[in-house]
Design an enzyme around this catalytic site. Structure first.
Site, PDB file in Angstrom:
ATOM      1  N   SER A 143       8.560  45.468  -2.024  1.00  0.00           N
ATOM      2  CA  SER A 143       7.388  45.497  -1.547  1.00  0.00           C
ATOM      3  C   SER A 143       6.732  44.153  -0.876  1.00  0.00           C
ATOM      4  O   SER A 143       7.350  42.985  -1.395  1.00  0.00           O
ATOM      5  CB  SER A 143       6.440  45.715  -2.823  1.00  0.00           C
ATOM      6  OG  SER A 143       4.932  45.361  -2.841  1.00  0.00           O
ATOM      7  N   TYR A 166       5.045  41.753 -11.520  1.00  0.00           N
ATOM      8  CA  TYR A 166       5.699  42.764 -10.554  1.00  0.00           C
ATOM      9  C   TYR A 166       6.052  41.949  -9.333  1.00  0.00           C
ATOM     10  O   TYR A 166       7.019  42.240  -8.631  1.00  0.00           O
ATOM     11  CB  TYR A 166       4.730  43.827 -10.116  1.00  0.00           C
ATOM     12  CG  TYR A 166       5.077  44.851  -9.156  1.00  0.00           C
ATOM     13  CD1 TYR A 166       6.142  45.655  -9.278  1.00  0.00           C
ATOM     14  CD2 TYR A 166       4.587  44.837  -7.868  1.00  0.00           C
ATOM     15  CE1 TYR A 166       6.361  46.635  -8.581  1.00  0.00           C
ATOM     16  CE2 TYR A 166       5.039  45.643  -6.926  1.00  0.00           C
ATOM     17  CZ  TYR A 166       5.692  46.612  -7.017  1.00  0.00           C
ATOM     18  OH  TYR A 166       6.362  47.578  -6.210  1.00  0.00           O
TER      19      TYR A 166
END
Ligand code: NAP
Length: 243
Positions: A143, A166
């Site tokens: 990401s 995350y």
């Protein structure tokens, strides 16, 4: 498309829904033999039947990246049945930052167990099979939220995002990408990280209008890189990304 005499074989982790399912379906449409990683084999088999094409039968395989036995069993299955693996898409991932009832210890340890430890364990188990391919490819679904460079820019679109566990996990995944690219450079196994973009899936509560099919395209491109393609890079559909 990889130039090969025989049908390429790909393993996609976390392929029962969302972006992983779209990657599996997109690869099958391109004639790749897809092994669809599913924690629940029965539901995986139902999905595999639905997305199989006349040219490429999708096969569900049991895979929970936090369960080493499923990884080891899968390596044996692929070795005995196919003798090699051409493409590994490390897509399985979770995000727990928006679960307020979990402690940071719980969120971080579970997220790292799947997104980092599970990915490294699966990669390690598949390397001997990828070494038997003439065109080994590993795609890590990361990401842009993990980009340290972007996070330091005041005009970045996601400058206000803070998902501590995350973002830490995807930063670690990016580091694994560079390490494995180096380790596998002389084996013609290319290892790259991609960002699929903010996509409407279960993981994002179906936020926005970007579809899994759109998100899957960049992963498919890197899964099917030519032999003169890059390794050790990070990209989205628009451009190279900074680490
Ligand atoms: N959606 C986005 O906007 C976005 C943006 C950037 C990056 N990503 C990344 O893209 C990947 C896919 O995300 P998504 O949005 O498609 O997520 P999703 O809809 O929540 O799907 C996650 C998939 O991973 C599987 N999975 C979870 N834990 C697993 C484990 N331990 N072992 C094996 N499989 C496991 C799930 O299987 P079950 O069905 O069994 O639960 C499911 O198939 C993730 O790595 C995510 O971080 C997503």
């Amino acid at each position: 498309m990889i130039m090969t005499q025989s049908q390429p074989i790909a393993l996609v982790s976390g392929a029962t829904r969302g972006i992983g399912l779209a990657i599996a379906q997109g690869l099958a449409r391109k004639g790749v033999k897809v092994l669809l990683g599913a924690r629940n084999l029965q539901s995986g088999q139902k999905i595999a039947t639905e997305i199989s094409t006349p040219d490429a039968q999708v096969e569900a395989v049991e895979l929970d990246t936090t369960n080493q036995a499923t990884i080891d069993n899968l390596a044996v299955l692929i070795s005995e049945k196919y003798g090699r693996l051409d493409i590994l898409v490390n897509n399985a991932g979770i995000s727990l930052d928006f679960y307020p009832d979990l402690s940071v210890r719980e969120k971080l340890s579970r997220t790292l167990a799947t997104n980092v430890v599970g990915t490294a364990a699966l990669t390690d188990a598949m390397i001997p099979l990828l070494e038997k391919s003439a065109h080994g490819r590993i795609v890590n679904v990361s990401s842009v939220l993990a980009s340290f460079t972007s996070r330091g820019q005041t005009d970045w679109i996601y400058k206000d995002v803070a998902m501590p566990t995350y973002q830490a996990s995807k930063a670690a995944l990016n580091s694994l990408t560079l390490s494995y690219a180096k380790l596998l450079a002389d084996k013609n196994i290319k290892v790259n990280a991609i960002c699929p973009g903010l996509t409407a899936t279960d993981a994002t509560n179906h936020y926005g209008d970007r579809t899994p099919d759109q998100a899957a395209k960049i992963a498919i491109t890197y899964a099917l890189l030519e032999d003169d393609g890059p390794t050790g890079t990070f990209a989205n559909e628009d451009s190279a990304l900074s680490w």
